[in-house]
Design an enzyme around this catalytic site. Sequence first.
Site, short mmCIF file in Angstrom:
data_model
loop_
_atom_site.label_atom_id
_atom_site.label_comp_id
_atom_site.label_asym_id
_atom_site.label_seq_id
_atom_site.Cartn_x
_atom_site.Cartn_y
_atom_site.Cartn_z
N ARG A 45 31.68 18.44 43.66
CA ARG A 45 31.89 17.62 44.87
C ARG A 45 32.05 18.55 46.05
O ARG A 45 32.76 19.57 45.95
CB ARG A 45 33.15 16.76 44.71
CG ARG A 45 33.58 16.12 46.02
CD ARG A 45 34.66 15.10 45.82
NE ARG A 45 34.15 13.91 45.15
CZ ARG A 45 34.86 12.81 44.98
NH1 ARG A 45 36.09 12.74 45.42
NH2 ARG A 45 34.34 11.76 44.37
N ARG A 77 39.88 10.06 40.49
CA ARG A 77 39.08 9.42 39.44
C ARG A 77 37.87 10.23 39.02
O ARG A 77 37.59 10.37 37.84
CB ARG A 77 38.56 8.05 39.90
CG ARG A 77 39.49 6.92 39.63
CD ARG A 77 39.33 5.89 40.70
NE ARG A 77 39.78 6.49 41.94
CZ ARG A 77 41.04 6.47 42.36
NH1 ARG A 77 41.94 5.83 41.68
NH2 ARG A 77 41.41 7.09 43.46
N THR A 78 37.12 10.72 39.98
CA THR A 78 35.85 11.35 39.61
C THR A 78 36.12 12.61 38.77
O THR A 78 35.58 12.78 37.69
CB THR A 78 35.02 11.68 40.86
OG1 THR A 78 34.86 10.47 41.60
CG2 THR A 78 33.66 12.22 40.49
N HIS A 105 26.64 9.52 45.99
CA HIS A 105 27.64 9.64 44.90
C HIS A 105 27.06 8.96 43.66
O HIS A 105 27.50 7.88 43.26
CB HIS A 105 28.94 8.98 45.36
CG HIS A 105 30.14 9.30 44.53
ND1 HIS A 105 30.07 9.89 43.29
CD2 HIS A 105 31.47 9.11 44.79
CE1 HIS A 105 31.31 10.03 42.82
NE2 HIS A 105 32.17 9.57 43.72
C1 NCD Z 1 34.90 7.47 46.49
C2 NCD Z 1 34.33 8.77 47.05
O1 NCD Z 1 34.86 9.84 46.77
O2 NCD Z 1 33.32 8.66 47.73
N1 NCD Z 1 35.87 7.69 45.51
C3 NCD Z 1 35.47 7.84 44.21
O3 NCD Z 1 34.77 8.76 43.87
N2 NCD Z 1 35.84 6.90 43.34
C4 NCD Z 1 35.33 6.52 47.54
C5 NCD Z 1 36.30 6.96 48.58
O4 NCD Z 1 36.76 8.10 48.59
O5 NCD Z 1 36.62 6.13 49.42
#
Ligand code: NCD
Length: 304
Positions: A101, A51-52, A129
Amino acid sequence: MRSLIDILELSTQEIDELIATANDIIEHPEAYREKCRYKKLATLFFEPSTRTRLSFEAAMYELGGQVLGFSEAQSSSAAKGESVADTVRTVSCYADIIAMRHPKEGAPLVASMAASVPVINAGDGGHNHPTQTLTDLLTITREKGRLNNLSVGFCGDLKFGRTVHSLITALSRYEGIKIVLISPDELKLPSYVKKDVLKKKGITYVQTRDLEAVMPELDILYMTRVQKERFFNEEDYLRLKDMYILTPDKLHNAKSDLSIMHPLPRVNEIHTSIDADPRACYFRQALCGKYIRMALILKLLEIE
Ligand code: NCD
């Protein structure tokens, strides 16, 4: 030039403005189609993401810009031993803005000091985040119509869950927030978050292991995945991973307007039979992620 490493770098007024822009994009997407023409976003992902990364990329494409980057450390020069600072110094020559990331806490901060373009923290280890938090705040305003006077339950891995740390930090600036922390003892919210955020801001909070006991008071239930990749031994992970599984029967005493959120990916913690419940808003939340990232890119690139 501004980066976004920690959610507190944005004032609540700026967050309101980002939310307003995101809502305007949702209503008038055509007005934004050319805003980032000739601009490039680099996505530097040293850790897995769906998603990100893809919402950042979709955001840039929908603004008329272009995208370059990598989705795993192994396909970048990090595999040859290059430092984060050198990588972003280089990428600054090729892109106008960077989303990064990294498994190490603080790596995006180091990157922002070396880069000559804005750097956005897209998740650093078990720490922060901020863009998930912006996503969550947009979702909450759309679902609830407000960011104050809410009882918010966080359930699951509160120790390693960076989305939890950032969202609690963000919520601590609004009036009438009550935080309910639901986790096994081993996965409690880190004491630095309790001390630096909850206690410092005088936020009312309770800690419990019992989700069903607190369910009736919640306006929002924020479920999280147990963060397998942050565990030192598999045994602990296996013991804790299925501690909370939200099933329809556990919602019997929940509010009729409860909002069930989850940053996703989900593993077992929300049974798929909940997905059809109108209170389940995690896929709407995932969509909000694209719009708020569009708003953020515009802000950091200083495009009106
Ligand atoms: C989260 C993350 O990467 O911290 N995911 C995200 O970015 N939507 C949550 C997760 O990985 O559990």
